[in-house]
Design an enzyme around this catalytic site. Structure first.
Site, PDB file in Angstrom:
ATOM      1  N   LEU A 135      42.172  38.444  36.254  1.00 13.11           N
ATOM      2  CA  LEU A 135      41.079  39.203  35.667  1.00 13.11           C
ATOM      3  C   LEU A 135      41.367  40.701  35.718  1.00 13.11           C
ATOM      4  O   LEU A 135      42.047  41.182  36.628  1.00 13.11           O
ATOM      5  CB  LEU A 135      39.766  38.919  36.398  1.00 13.11           C
ATOM      6  N   CYS A 136      40.823  41.438  34.771  1.00 16.79           N
ATOM      7  CA  CYS A 136      40.987  42.891  34.721  1.00 16.79           C
ATOM      8  C   CYS A 136      39.929  43.534  35.621  1.00 16.79           C
ATOM      9  O   CYS A 136      39.064  44.299  35.172  1.00 16.79           O
ATOM     10  CB  CYS A 136      40.856  43.386  33.275  1.00 16.79           C
TER      11      CYS A 136
END
Length: 479
Positions: free
Chosen positions: A404-405
């Site tokens: 995930l960012c």
């Protein structure tokens, strides 16, 4: 030379057999994606048998209910439906799931927050409704009256028990009614005797502390006496779950790791965690402060053995063991293990996508998975993954990050020691994730896929597998 700081996971025989064929696991991940959950239905049946053995040794009657919220697997639920275990459901969706898996209503306990639809279906199929409040009882009575349903079996969930002797600290709960409000609840049941039948009382504490559970069990025994005095005929006490799991193979590794963590927080050795995260510990003027806020991952007493120990405890005010008191009063004992019944019932595989060193010099391994797919860290459980394939190499410390960012998407905030340098394409197997860690928090964050689930079982020449939704506990589907 100091030994490596490792936390070796405890593994069952079938889990070891599954991990012993890494090329097969790799092919499964290629076909179904990373992450990939694997569940072991036959293990949950064995775990139920351990609880039943405690009942049998003590000549106690009652039921074991699996807390469904611990895992969404259809295979595990269908396996339980084929046996004698009950199931505890905490939502309308879970109730519909277990009915479709083969459970009849008389083997279902409905707990947790309940909307009108959940109450109606639970009452309609004859489930036990473990009520959280007087308002819930009134709504249930109105539903049963309106639809002409048979009397609904109900239990009253109690909380905030008073200690008769030395004060015992208990974590406050937003669930249940205070034990001092029992008389008001009995008034409500008295108003609706035609449609509500009091089966008994219950508690479910957010703790593994045995002193708190003993206090609550004593409170339930006293509540049963009060209900009997009001003309009710309760027969069961439900003590919920929270029996714990032993996740690690070696006590010494656990004690060494937690000791060294405190040393690292004090700055007396290199950091062991991301940005020297202390898991609740902190350094103040050269002194270690705070408390280690992690799950006791190595436990001598857990699961069915924990239940045994609780039953051996003596009630302070009633002056006999809880097992004796239950037997003397001919009360049924209900338990609702979730994590403990899912012990050794699954693992999660994740493909290594990238291996690099950050600008601050930290070795970082990014997985094709994220901290929502493998949430042991969120539940404060520390144990090492297994690196596949296994081959000789130099032990290497790395941090495990997700896909995930998000800065906080760390699958481990601690540095994990792997037996050799990892490479892109390798697999990491996180074992014993079936109890809350594999799908409890999983979602499609940033449109990343969530894990598919497969079920494995013993077969001629080793083990076989099928998609979770294709597993049925009949011999023809296990070949």
């Amino acid at each position: 030379m100091k030994p490596e700081l490792v936390l070796t996971p405890l593994m069952s025989g079938l889990i070891r057999d599954v991990l012993a064929v890494p090329e097969r696991l790799s092919a499964m991940v290629d076909a179904l994606g990373s992450p990939l959950n694997i569940v072991v239905p036959e293990q949950i049946t064995a775990n139920v048998a351990e609880y039943r053995a405690v009942y049998d040794r003590r000549r106690l009657s009652g039921e074991v209910y699996f807390a469904h919220k611990a895992n969404r697997s259809s295979a595990l639920i269908r396996e339980l439906a084929a046996g004698e275990c009950g199931v505890d459901v905490a939502s309308l969706g879970e109730l519909r799931h277990v009915l479709a898996a083969g459970f009849s209503g008389d083997r279902i306990m409905a707990t947790g927050p309940k909307d009108t639809e959940f109450l109606w279906l639970a009452a309609r199929v004859g489930a036990v409704v473990n009520a959280d409040s007087r308002a819930e009882l009134r709504e249930l009575a109105a539903i049963a009256t309106r639809f002409g349903l048979p009397p609904v079996r109900v239990m009253i969930r109690l909380s905030a028990f008073d200690s008769p002797g030395v004060p015992i600290l208990s974590r406050p709960s937003r669930f249940g009614v205070h034990a001092r409000e029992l008389a008001d609840v009995l008034d409500t049941l008295d108003e609706h005797r035609a449609v509500l039948r009091l089966l008994g009382v219950s508690y479910h504490l957010d703790t593994t502390g045995i002193e708190e559970k003993a206090l609550a069990l004593e409170g339930c025994l006293l509540a049963m006496h009060e209900a009997l005095g009001r003309g009710f005929a309760p027969t069961a006490i439900d003590i919920g779950g929270g029996f714990g799991v032993n996740y690690l193979a070696d006590r010494g590794e656990w004690e060494r790791y937690t000791t060294e963590l405190g040393t690292a927080v004090l700055g007396l050795r290199p950091p062991m965690t991301w940005q020297n995260h202390g898991y609740g510990l902190r350094a103040e003027a050269g002194t270690l402060r705070g408390a280690l806020g992690v799950y006791p991952a190595y436990r001598d007493t857990a699961g069915a053995r924990y239940l045994d120990e609780l039953l051996d405890r003596e009630s302070v005010s009633l002056e006999r063991s809880f097992a004796t008191l239950l037997l003397e009063n001919l009360y049924d004992l209900y338990t609702e293990p979730g994590r403990a019944l899912a012990d050794q019932c699954g693992l999660t595989l994740a493909r290594i996508a990238e291996v690099r060193t950050t600008h601050s010099g930290d070795p970082l391994v990014r997985l094709a998975a994220n901290s929502r797919d493998i949430s042991a860290e969120e539940h404060a459980v520390l144990m090492d993954p297994v690196l596949l394939p296994s081959r000789p190499g130099t032990p290497t410390g790395v941090y495990l990050a997700g896909n995930l960012c998000l800065e906080d998407d760390l699958i481990t905030r601690r540095q994990v020691t792997l037996p050799r340098p990892p490479e892109p394409g390798d697999l990491l197997a996180f074992v014993n994730t079936a109890g809350y860690f594999m799908d409890f928090a999983a979602d499609h964050a940033l449109m990343q896929p969530i894990a598919r689930t497969v079920a494995v079982h013993r077969a001629a020449g080793g083990w076989s597998w099928c998609l979770d939704e294709q597993y049925w506990p009949v011999k023809g589907n296990r070949s």
